[in-house]
Design a protein around this motif. Structure first.
Motif, mmCIF file in Angstrom:
data_model
loop_
_atom_site.group_PDB
_atom_site.id
_atom_site.type_symbol
_atom_site.label_atom_id
_atom_site.label_comp_id
_atom_site.label_asym_id
_atom_site.label_seq_id
_atom_site.Cartn_x
_atom_site.Cartn_y
_atom_site.Cartn_z
ATOM 1 N N THR A 115 -22.100 3.098 -5.718
ATOM 2 C CA THR A 115 -21.388 3.867 -4.693
ATOM 3 C C THR A 115 -19.901 3.601 -4.856
ATOM 4 O OG1 THR A 115 -21.410 2.079 -3.069
ATOM 5 C CG2 THR A 115 -23.325 3.589 -3.062
ATOM 6 N N LYS B 58 -15.179 2.745 0.816
ATOM 7 C CA LYS B 58 -15.966 3.065 2.013
ATOM 8 C C LYS B 58 -15.575 4.434 2.564
ATOM 9 C CE LYS B 58 -17.488 1.225 6.392
ATOM 10 N NZ LYS B 58 -17.443 0.140 7.354
ATOM 11 N N ASP C 14 -17.222 7.060 0.559
ATOM 12 C CA ASP C 14 -18.639 7.177 0.919
ATOM 13 C C ASP C 14 -18.802 7.948 2.235
ATOM 14 O OD1 ASP C 14 -19.520 5.877 -1.367
ATOM 15 O OD2 ASP C 14 -19.599 3.900 -0.399
ATOM 16 N N GLU C 15 -17.866 7.734 3.174
ATOM 17 C CA GLU C 15 -17.893 8.495 4.429
ATOM 18 C C GLU C 15 -17.664 9.979 4.148
ATOM 19 O OE1 GLU C 15 -14.901 6.529 6.760
ATOM 20 O OE2 GLU C 15 -16.183 4.771 7.134
ATOM 21 N N ASP C 16 -16.751 10.280 3.231
ATOM 22 C CA ASP C 16 -16.527 11.678 2.828
ATOM 23 C C ASP C 16 -17.803 12.272 2.240
ATOM 24 O OD1 ASP C 16 -13.881 11.513 3.630
ATOM 25 O OD2 ASP C 16 -13.072 11.361 1.593
ATOM 26 N N ASP C 17 -18.521 11.473 1.437
ATOM 27 C CA ASP C 17 -19.773 11.944 0.834
ATOM 28 C C ASP C 17 -20.774 12.354 1.915
ATOM 29 O OD1 ASP C 17 -18.687 11.479 -1.642
ATOM 30 O OD2 ASP C 17 -19.900 9.694 -2.071
ATOM 31 N N GLN C 18 -20.819 11.590 2.999
ATOM 32 C CA GLN C 18 -21.743 11.926 4.085
ATOM 33 C C GLN C 18 -21.368 13.266 4.716
ATOM 34 O OE1 GLN C 18 -24.636 10.333 4.637
ATOM 35 N NE2 GLN C 18 -23.937 9.202 2.827
ATOM 36 N N LEU C 19 -20.077 13.531 4.829
ATOM 37 C CA LEU C 19 -19.638 14.830 5.349
ATOM 38 C C LEU C 19 -20.038 15.962 4.410
ATOM 39 C CD1 LEU C 19 -16.048 13.895 6.627
ATOM 40 C CD2 LEU C 19 -18.080 14.372 8.031
ATOM 41 N N LEU D 90 -22.567 15.948 2.385
ATOM 42 C CA LEU D 90 -24.025 16.109 2.508
ATOM 43 C C LEU D 90 -24.410 16.867 3.786
ATOM 44 C CD1 LEU D 90 -25.219 12.647 1.156
ATOM 45 C CD2 LEU D 90 -25.502 14.896 0.055
ATOM 46 N N GLN D 91 -23.453 16.980 4.713
ATOM 47 C CA GLN D 91 -23.682 17.773 5.927
ATOM 48 C C GLN D 91 -23.156 19.202 5.756
ATOM 49 O OE1 GLN D 91 -22.041 15.627 9.292
ATOM 50 N NE2 GLN D 91 -23.062 13.739 8.660
#
Length: 163
Positions: free
Chosen positions: A23, A33, A36-41, A43-44
């Motif tokens: 990651t 980190k 990784d938070e951007d990646d979660q966005l 994925l949404q």
């Protein structure tokens, strides 16, 4: 990271095996980190377009990163596609250009202040190959007052003179 190219290996100064399946947080620590938070966005369903600056080894680099969701034919998000370009040089050039333009503007303002507040009348002209006035470029306020013309009028009159 599930797929990388040789340019990324070179940039990170790591072999592909040390990057794959990691990651951003594992690779970049606390800075990663945020990625990784951007990646979660993503994925949404959001698209991310950022220009982060990172220290890789002892070098600070600026990147342009775009991440978008990958969708199946049914519209389901199943992964992230990201592309990152190193824009360090162009960013540095933009900064140098901005500094140069600010200095130029400051010098232009100083020139105009001196030019228009001089005690003498000043006419600026280009010279031809023989060193004689060829084209009149500018006049200051003093010469306009002395001769009784507005700047534009005086420049137009001077353009009629052939020496």
């Amino acid at each position: 990271y599930i797929k990388i190219n040789p340019a990324l290996e070179q940039l990170f100064a790591l072999p592909a095996e040390a990057i794959l399946n990691k990651t951003d947080e594992e690779l970049f620590g606390s800075t990663g980190k945020k990625f990784d938070e951007d990646d979660q966005l993503v994925l949404q369903g959001e698209m991310i377009d950022t220009k982060p600056t990172l220290t890789l080894g002892k070098t600070r680099r600026t990147f342009h990163t775009i991440k978008v969701p990958l969708k199946s034919p049914e519209g389901e998000i199943f992964s992230i596609f990201g592309i990152t370009r190193d824009i360090t040089k162009s960013t540095q050039l933009e900064m140098q250009q901005k500094i140069a333009l600010e200095a130029l503007k400051e010098n232009q303002e100083r020139y105009e202040l001196v030019f228009n507040n001089a005690l003498d009348g000043i006419i600026i002209c280009e010279l031809n190959e023989d060193g004689f006035p060829d084209k009149f470029i500018d006049v200051n306020n003093v010469i306009c007052r002395w001769l009784g013309y507005m700047k534009e009028e005086l420049l137009q009159l001077l353009s009629l003179i052939h020496i």
